[in-house]
Design an enzyme around this catalytic site. Structure first.
Site, PDB file in Angstrom:
ATOM      1  N   ARG A  39       0.826  -1.211   0.000  1.00  0.00           N
ATOM      2  CA  ARG A  39       0.000   0.000   0.000  1.00  0.00           C
ATOM      3  C   ARG A  39       0.861   1.263   0.000  1.00  0.00           C
ATOM      4  O   ARG A  39       0.450   2.290  -0.557  1.00  0.00           O
ATOM      5  CB  ARG A  39      -0.926   0.000   1.208  1.00  0.00           C
ATOM      6  N   LYS A 207     -16.670 -14.341   4.781  1.00  0.00           N
ATOM      7  CA  LYS A 207     -17.654 -13.373   5.290  1.00  0.00           C
ATOM      8  C   LYS A 207     -18.959 -13.582   4.529  1.00  0.00           C
ATOM      9  O   LYS A 207     -19.305 -12.832   3.619  1.00  0.00           O
ATOM     10  CB  LYS A 207     -17.145 -11.955   5.079  1.00  0.00           C
ATOM     11  N   GLY A 365      -9.188  -8.398   0.139  1.00  0.00           N
ATOM     12  CA  GLY A 365      -7.851  -8.490   0.705  1.00  0.00           C
ATOM     13  C   GLY A 365      -7.288  -9.900   0.644  1.00  0.00           C
ATOM     14  O   GLY A 365      -6.147 -10.114   0.211  1.00  0.00           O
ATOM     15  N   GLY A 389     -13.985  -4.113   0.774  1.00  0.00           N
ATOM     16  CA  GLY A 389     -15.290  -3.659   1.266  1.00  0.00           C
ATOM     17  C   GLY A 389     -15.897  -2.603   0.357  1.00  0.00           C
ATOM     18  O   GLY A 389     -17.073  -2.650   0.017  1.00  0.00           O
TER      19      GLY A 389
HETATM   20  P1  ADP Z   1     -11.715 -11.469   0.897  1.00  0.00           P
HETATM   21  O1  ADP Z   1     -10.779 -10.861   1.913  1.00  0.00           O
HETATM   22  O2  ADP Z   1     -11.038 -11.840  -0.375  1.00  0.00           O
HETATM   23  O3  ADP Z   1     -12.931 -10.626   0.688  1.00  0.00           O
HETATM   24  P2  ADP Z   1     -12.896 -13.151   2.938  1.00  0.00           P
HETATM   25  O4  ADP Z   1     -12.277 -12.287   3.972  1.00  0.00           O
HETATM   26  O5  ADP Z   1     -14.380 -13.164   2.851  1.00  0.00           O
HETATM   27  O6  ADP Z   1     -12.258 -12.857   1.504  1.00  0.00           O
HETATM   28  O7  ADP Z   1     -12.503 -14.675   3.192  1.00  0.00           O
HETATM   29  C1  ADP Z   1     -11.185 -15.151   3.141  1.00  0.00           C
HETATM   30  C2  ADP Z   1     -11.054 -16.397   3.970  1.00  0.00           C
HETATM   31  O8  ADP Z   1     -12.035 -17.339   3.626  1.00  0.00           O
HETATM   32  C3  ADP Z   1      -9.725 -17.100   3.800  1.00  0.00           C
HETATM   33  O9  ADP Z   1      -8.936 -16.866   4.939  1.00  0.00           O
HETATM   34  C4  ADP Z   1     -10.124 -18.565   3.640  1.00  0.00           C
HETATM   35  O10 ADP Z   1      -9.352 -19.429   4.451  1.00  0.00           O
HETATM   36  C5  ADP Z   1     -11.557 -18.578   4.079  1.00  0.00           C
HETATM   37  N1  ADP Z   1     -12.354 -19.696   3.524  1.00  0.00           N
HETATM   38  C6  ADP Z   1     -12.512 -20.031   2.235  1.00  0.00           C
HETATM   39  N2  ADP Z   1     -13.251 -21.144   2.129  1.00  0.00           N
HETATM   40  C7  ADP Z   1     -13.580 -21.530   3.380  1.00  0.00           C
HETATM   41  C8  ADP Z   1     -14.304 -22.631   3.927  1.00  0.00           C
HETATM   42  N3  ADP Z   1     -14.842 -23.573   3.156  1.00  0.00           N
HETATM   43  N4  ADP Z   1     -14.424 -22.710   5.268  1.00  0.00           N
HETATM   44  C9  ADP Z   1     -13.855 -21.762   6.058  1.00  0.00           C
HETATM   45  N5  ADP Z   1     -13.148 -20.706   5.612  1.00  0.00           N
HETATM   46  C10 ADP Z   1     -13.007 -20.600   4.285  1.00  0.00           C
HETATM   47 MG    MG Z   2     -10.813 -10.783   4.046  1.00  0.00          MG
END
Ligand code: ADP
Ligand code: MG
Length: 408
Positions: A39, A207, A365, A389
């Site tokens: 960043r 999430k 992220g 977000g």
């Molecule tokens: P981003 O930051 O890309 O928006 P999120 O924060 O929503 O994504 O989610 C990222 C996390 O989701 C990762 O740390 C990953 O380990 C977790 N994840 C992916 N699939 C699963 C699953 N089946 N069960 C639990 N956690 C999961």
């Molecule tokens: Mg995330």
């Protein structure tokens, strides 16, 4: 919407003027060491453009979540030290945000120099819900620019926040889009208007309710939504299947059922995995098996099993859809990619994004971290978004206060 860009500001002339820049310097720290300076590097071009043109640059930024008062562990010191190493202009850090130190340092700032103000969240008014409180803080930030200042928003990750340094300062100064925000807005426009079809959206991550909220606005816009990650289990449950001990948001089942009902009329197709990698426990070395998605409890781990990745058949089916697309937006890893044994689904999607002719956008992220830790390079994708977000809220159709305020 009429937004003005940094280049317009430079063309108007900035020599000797105080330009307030909201940057994103919210970097991960290990003690006082910056562990990922991405960043900071991304913030450099705008600061260079302004200093090259002779501006006196005042940078506002936040780091972490201090509770409205100074706290040493949230000081911008390590970030600014790294910025100073990378920069070819003079950079200093004020001892406070709008206090005596900031005022004194701002007054002695020379053309072509940068002064970073301490963490804006050291002042409780930055995030206040009270317009007058935020406004008073914004007035003090603006006062540092003298009478002829301007504001540049270069922190895309914060445009969905109605904070003093993002929103209120922009109502008080002529305001411009920094290059980072400009690029993000152009990309998001491509995803929401005149989108090249087929438009395929890949959603995953953990999430679940946040991600599900985006789908409402994607129905009728996306041709195909590929469902992976933690949210896939809410989809399986919505179809009446058992998901053992996998991540499940039970209260979201009716929401998903409603989406599935509306999808056909809207012309959007959901693709839900047909196979899932189920583990004995949530651990890197957990025993695991691939089972049909509609029979998760048939694994040797029974009701204890946890689905941690999409299976290979699903990954291949997803990759096929991605290859046929003209536009792809991906947010959320397909599985727990941090554990090698459960990273294949995420890797397959990343690979497919690098092989398709489509315009590809990776948001979020952890999704951005995933493609990098799995060994892909940033330039293999059309765009990697810095603000998870903020980009989701844009796609949800929500108004982003930090962007609408720049419309003039
Ligand atoms: P981003 O930051 O890309 O928006 P999120 O924060 O929503 O994504 O989610 C990222 C996390 O989701 C990762 O740390 C990953 O380990 C977790 N994840 C992916 N699939 C699963 C699953 N089946 N069960 C639990 N956690 C999961
Ligand atoms: Mg995330």
């Amino acid at each position: 919407m009429t937004l003005h860009t940094l280049n317009e500001l430079i063309a108007e002339g900035v020599r000797g003027r105080y330009i307030l820049v909201r940057s994103d310097l919210n970097v991960p720290l290990d003690g006082s060491t910056v562990t990922d300076d991405g960043r900071i590097k991304a913030s450099l071009p705008v600061l260079s453009k302004l200093t090259d043109a002779g501006a006196r640059v005042l940078v506002t930024a936040h780091l972490g979540r201090p509770k409205g008062a100074p706290e040493e562990k949230y000081s911008l010191k390590p970030a600014v030290a790294r910025l100073a190493e990378l920069a070819d202009f003079k950079v200093s850090l004020a001892g406070d945000t709008v206090g005596g130190s900031a005022k004194e340092a701002a007054a002695s700032l020379q053309d072509g120099e940068v002064l970073v103000l301490e963490n804006v969240r050291f002042d409780a008014r930055e995030t206040s819900k009270d317009d007058a409180e935020r406004g008073a803080f914004a007035d003090e930030l603006v006062a540092l620019t003298g009478g002829n200042g301007a504001y540049v928003d270069d922190a895309f990750g914060a445009v969905h926040r109605k904070h003093a340094s993002v929103y209120d300062v922009a109502t008080r100064l002529p305001s411009y889009l920094g290059d980072l925000v400009h690029t993000e807005v152009e990309v998001l426009r491509k995803l929401t208007a005149d989108t090249q079809r087929p438009y395929v959206v890949v959603l995953g991550g953990s999430k679940v309710s946040d991600k599900l909220a985006v789908i409402d606005n994607l129905l009728g816009k996306a041709d195909t939504i590929l469902v992976g990650g933690g949210m896939l289990f809410t989809f399986l449950a919505a179809a009446g299947h058992k998901v053992a001990s996998s991540l499940l948001e039970e209260d979201q089942i009716p929401v998903v059922q409603d989406y599935l009902k509306r999808a056909a009329d809207a012309g959007t197709e959901f693709v839900v995995p047909t196979d899932v990698v189920v583990a004995e426990k949530f651990a890197a070395d957990a025993a695991h098996e691939t089972v049909p998605a509609d029979a998760i409890e048939s694994s040797s781990f029974g009701a204890q099993g946890i689905g941690l990745d999409i299976g290979p058949d699903s990954a291949a089916a997803f990759a096929e859809r991605i290859k046929g697309a003209r536009t792809v937006f991906w947010n959320g890893p397909m599985g727990v990619f941090e554990f090698e044994a459960f990273s294949a689904g995420t890797r397959a999607i990343a690979q497919a994004l690098t092989e398709t002719d489509a315009f590809t956008v990776v948001g979020g992220g952890d999704s951005a971290a995933a493609v990098r830790t799995l060994g892909f390079a940033d330039d293999q994708f059309g765009h990697i978004s810095t603000g998870g977000g903020a980009s989701l809220e844009y796609l949800e159709g929500k108004e982003l206060p930090g962007l609408s305020v720049l419309d003039r």
